[in-house]
Design an enzyme around this catalytic site. Structure first.
Site, mmCIF file in Angstrom:
data_model
loop_
_atom_site.group_PDB
_atom_site.id
_atom_site.type_symbol
_atom_site.label_atom_id
_atom_site.label_comp_id
_atom_site.label_asym_id
_atom_site.label_seq_id
_atom_site.Cartn_x
_atom_site.Cartn_y
_atom_site.Cartn_z
ATOM 1 N N GLU A 69 -84.622 13.947 -12.583
ATOM 2 C CA GLU A 69 -84.257 13.371 -13.881
ATOM 3 C C GLU A 69 -83.060 12.431 -13.744
ATOM 4 O O GLU A 69 -82.983 11.398 -14.429
ATOM 5 C CB GLU A 69 -83.947 14.476 -14.889
ATOM 6 N N ASN A 342 -92.772 14.459 -7.375
ATOM 7 C CA ASN A 342 -93.051 13.063 -7.706
ATOM 8 C C ASN A 342 -93.520 12.277 -6.478
ATOM 9 O O ASN A 342 -92.780 12.165 -5.499
ATOM 10 C CB ASN A 342 -91.777 12.442 -8.285
#
Length: 435
Positions: A69, A342
């Site tokens: 994040e 990711n």
């Protein structure tokens, strides 16, 4: 349902009773984690709203839970500070990895202050917000803490959600707790969702104004190199990276590597294994030894480089740069029941990418990339070995994957610009809050 309803008041009371009971447990958890990750012991006072006073009146307060994040926050900040170079920004996070990334951004020249977010107690957050007095609160992806949202609303400070996404687990949690969350999500100025599906779910649990802006991670700069290592540090002719791995995966990956190495002794093959939590590196060294392979920790790598079978990454902030040195990359958390990590970071480093069967955390992104032929998704460790062997023996296949991945990324860029357009009306004159 509104904040004055008895259901909301009852839900918030129950939540606050629970959170105050959990605060001592959370502190003990941080101390326990610090046995393996010393960063959890540092700045513990900030978790209780203490520590050095924050500089009051930042134009933006951006909260990003952890490393992933915080990197999304960095993409937004790079673009934001180019347009508004005099902005003052407070970054908060929950993990040492997130804090290390924020400190790296500050060292790179971004105008940010860095600290941990206080635990989600109404008193701690009320005190912190009164001292900070931010212009806007920007929440990254899924950071919807009830008391944070409530206290920022009561202080009259606009709050927005950027790059919003809801995993199936979170959707179920928010629906079960809708009496608490629906009025809080309704206080957001807006929520920017990654996909139409995310937007629909955010709206269904209470968010009023929801826009689909796309995924900021597609705007990750290409070819980043954050490692002091070079290809010459690896003596093998062929190097593959297993990044952000989790318990239960390393044994499978080491078996794949051993079989690949034994099948092709004429090609010196090395594996760089990067656990999601570097504190697990000593444990992984033991696993490498039991697999009959040689290994070295990255922190103990000599200046002349390594000839060991496996290099175990035990440092923070280097993985993105190391992907750029690799001939192939496997993205972890996907061979076990974890939901995957990711895949865009190795893609941005121009590396052919393989993911396992469990990619639910990035389901829409992975579906798109697989459909385009930009990455390969395998069913099990045997499939991983087959794909690695194909890339080893047919380099053109990897080059084609990289080319297609860059086309897919280019077609999906633009989330940053769309998010900045939403933020623009909320930005005040820099520095005005402290006046």
């Amino acid at each position: 349902m509104n904040p004055a309803s008895w259901r909301f008041r009852s839900a918030r009371l129950a939540y606050n009773l629970l959170i105050h009971a959990l605060i001592p447990i959370a502190l003990l958890h941080f101390l326990w984690r610090s046995g393996r990750e010393p960063g959890y012991r540092r700045h513990l006072d900030e978790r209780l709203g203490a520590g050095p006073n924050p500089d009051p009146g930042p134009d933006l307060w951006i909260h990003a839970a952890s490393l992933g994040e915080m990197r999304v926050a960095g993409i937004l900040l790079d673009a934001l500070c180019r347009k508004h170079p005099s902005l003052r920004i407070q970054l908060t996070t929950l993990t040492p990895a997130g804090r290390a990334e924020a400190e790296r951004m500050r060292a790179a020249g971004l105008p940010v202050a860095v600290r941990y977010l206080p635990l989600d107690s109404p008193a701690l957050l009320r005190h912190f917000i009164r001292r900070l007095k931010p212009g806007i609160l920007v929440l990254i992806e899924t950071e919807l803490w009830p008391n944070l949202l409530w206290r920022i609303h009561r202080a009259g400070i606009p709050a927005v959600l950027v790059n919003g996404r809801l995993s199936p687990r979170l959707r179920n949690t928010y629906r079960r707790l809708q009496a608490l969350y629906a009025p809080l999500l309704a206080t957001l100025e807006w929520a920017a969702a990654q996909t139409p599906e995310d937007a629909e779910h955010l709206h269904s649990i209470g968010a009023r104004k929801v826009a689909v802006t796309g995924n900021l991670k597609f705007d990750l700069p290409s070819g980043r190199n954050e490692s002091a290592l070079a290809r010459a540090h690896f003596s093998g002719r062929w190097l593959w990276v297993a990044g952000s791995t989790h318990p239960g995966e390393e044994e499978q990956l080491l078996d794949v590597h051993r079989r690949l190495r034994d099948a092709h002794p004429e090609i010196r093959i090395q594996l760089l294994l990067a656990p999601r939590h570097p504190s697990r590196a000593p444990e992984i060294l033991d696993q490498v030894g039991r697999a009959g392979l040689s290994a070295v920790l990255r922190s103990r790598l000599s200046a002349s480089g390594s000839s060991e079978d496996v290099i175990v990454l035990d440092t923070l902030g280097e993985l993105a740069g190391l992907y750029a040195l690799a001939d192939a990359a496997f993205v972890g958390g996907s061979l076990v029941d974890h939901g995957g990590q990711n895949p865009l970071e190795p893609i941005a480093a121009d590396c052919p990418v393989i993911v396992g069967p469990d990619s639910r955390n990035f389901a829409d992104m992975v579906r798109r990339l697989v459909a385009d032929g930009a990455i390969v998704q395998i069913a099990d460790a045997e499939g991983l070995r087959d794909v690695l062997e194909d890339l080893l023996l047919t380099p053109g296949h990897g080059a084609a994957m990289v080319h297609q991945a860059q086309r897919t990324i280019a077609a999906n860029r633009g989330a940053t610009a769309r998010t900045l357009e939403l933020l623009r009306p909320l930005l005040r004159s820099p520095g005005s809050a402290g006046q």
